[in-house]
Design a protein around this motif. Structure first.
Motif, PDB file in Angstrom:
ATOM      1  N   ALA A 111      46.895  52.711  29.005  1.00 16.17           N
ATOM      2  CA  ALA A 111      46.583  53.351  27.727  1.00 16.17           C
ATOM      3  C   ALA A 111      47.612  54.432  27.418  1.00 16.17           C
ATOM      4  O   ALA A 111      48.063  54.566  26.273  1.00 16.17           O
ATOM      5  N   LYS A 114      50.591  52.979  26.195  1.00 16.31           N
ATOM      6  CA  LYS A 114      50.293  52.148  25.010  1.00 16.31           C
ATOM      7  C   LYS A 114      50.669  50.686  25.255  1.00 16.31           C
ATOM      8  O   LYS A 114      51.207  50.010  24.404  1.00 16.31           O
ATOM      9  N   ASN A 115      50.337  50.213  26.450  1.00 18.64           N
ATOM     10  CA  ASN A 115      50.679  48.874  26.895  1.00 18.64           C
ATOM     11  C   ASN A 115      49.465  47.956  26.737  1.00 18.64           C
ATOM     12  O   ASN A 115      48.650  47.825  27.663  1.00 18.64           O
ATOM     13  N   VAL A 116      49.358  47.328  25.584  1.00 20.12           N
ATOM     14  CA  VAL A 116      48.231  46.441  25.295  1.00 20.12           C
ATOM     15  C   VAL A 116      48.214  45.252  26.258  1.00 20.12           C
ATOM     16  O   VAL A 116      47.155  44.825  26.719  1.00 20.12           O
ATOM     17  N   GLN A 169      39.906  50.556  23.953  1.00 22.98           N
ATOM     18  CA  GLN A 169      41.271  51.091  24.054  1.00 22.98           C
ATOM     19  C   GLN A 169      42.260  50.184  23.321  1.00 22.98           C
ATOM     20  O   GLN A 169      43.142  50.650  22.602  1.00 22.98           O
ATOM     21  N   ARG A 172      41.947  50.647  19.597  1.00 21.88           N
ATOM     22  CA  ARG A 172      42.584  51.904  19.167  1.00 21.88           C
ATOM     23  C   ARG A 172      44.101  51.761  19.101  1.00 21.88           C
ATOM     24  O   ARG A 172      44.739  52.234  18.163  1.00 21.88           O
ATOM     25  N   LEU A 173      44.660  51.102  20.117  1.00 19.75           N
ATOM     26  CA  LEU A 173      46.108  50.950  20.147  1.00 19.75           C
ATOM     27  C   LEU A 173      46.617  50.009  19.069  1.00 19.75           C
ATOM     28  O   LEU A 173      47.722  50.189  18.555  1.00 19.75           O
ATOM     29  N   GLU A 174      45.827  49.011  18.736  1.00 20.39           N
ATOM     30  CA  GLU A 174      46.255  48.050  17.731  1.00 20.39           C
ATOM     31  C   GLU A 174      46.008  48.527  16.300  1.00 20.39           C
ATOM     32  O   GLU A 174      46.527  47.960  15.361  1.00 20.39           O
TER      33      GLU A 174
END
Length: 175
Positions: A111, A114-116, A169, A172-174
């Motif tokens: 997270a 920011k590594n989906v 998570q 949120r990142l996307e």
């Protein structure tokens, strides 16, 4: 028709085993709902309509409990007088506690970066872990190893919760 106090398994005329045949459950649910659905009693008296609503609610609750393997496990243990104690019993085997810490660290790292892709890989890992643990849980429940099954349920509840957090998570990142 079963009585209102019968088990969910009895309501759907299914064996009381962890391994539920989903097609038989679906078919039995539709059969029960066809018998008790409130629409069938729309022109009946108040008492009959209320009873139909209670039976339909009971059938829905029973179906959703038996359809979900984690809910089914908790229900089966409750029938045996075992409270999983998820809120107040957090004791787990040390190896699982170490695994929890590892998953948490990996989630934080992924997270933070920011590594989906890494988060999705963690979800895949949790799904694999869940499959293995459900297989073990089935054997524990069917062999009446209730305390071990109770711990397995708590572990699966943790895995489910962590998978949900990872999904949040990712969202949120996307976003």
């Amino acid at each position: 028709m079963a009585s209102f106090s019968d088990s969910h398994f009895d309501l759907f005329d299914l064996p009381s085993t962890f391994g539920v045949d989903q097609q038989k459950l679906d078919d039995a649910y539709r059969t029960v709902q066809a018998q008790v659905h409130p629409d069938r009693f729309a022109s009946a008296g108040d008492v009959q309509r209320r009873l139909a609503m209670q039976w339909a609610t009971r059938a829905n609750e029973a179906y959703h409990t038996l359809h979900d393997p984690l809910k089914r496990a908790r229900y089966m243990l409750s029938l045996r007088g075992i409270d999983v104690g998820a809120k107040n019993n957090t004791a787990m085997e040390p190896a699982f506690l170490m695994q929890q810490m590892k998953w948490r660290e990996n989630i934080e790292d992924a997270a933070g970066a920011k590594n989906v892709g890494a988060l999705e890989a963690l979800i895949d890992e949790l799904c694999d872990e869940e499959r293995v643990r459900f297989t073990k849980l089935e054997a524990l429940i069917d062999s009446n190893s209730d305390q071990a099954a109770s711990e397995a349920v708590r572990q699966l509840m943790f895995i489910e919760r962590v998978a949900h957090e990872i999904g949040a998570q990712i969202e949120r990142l996307e976003a």
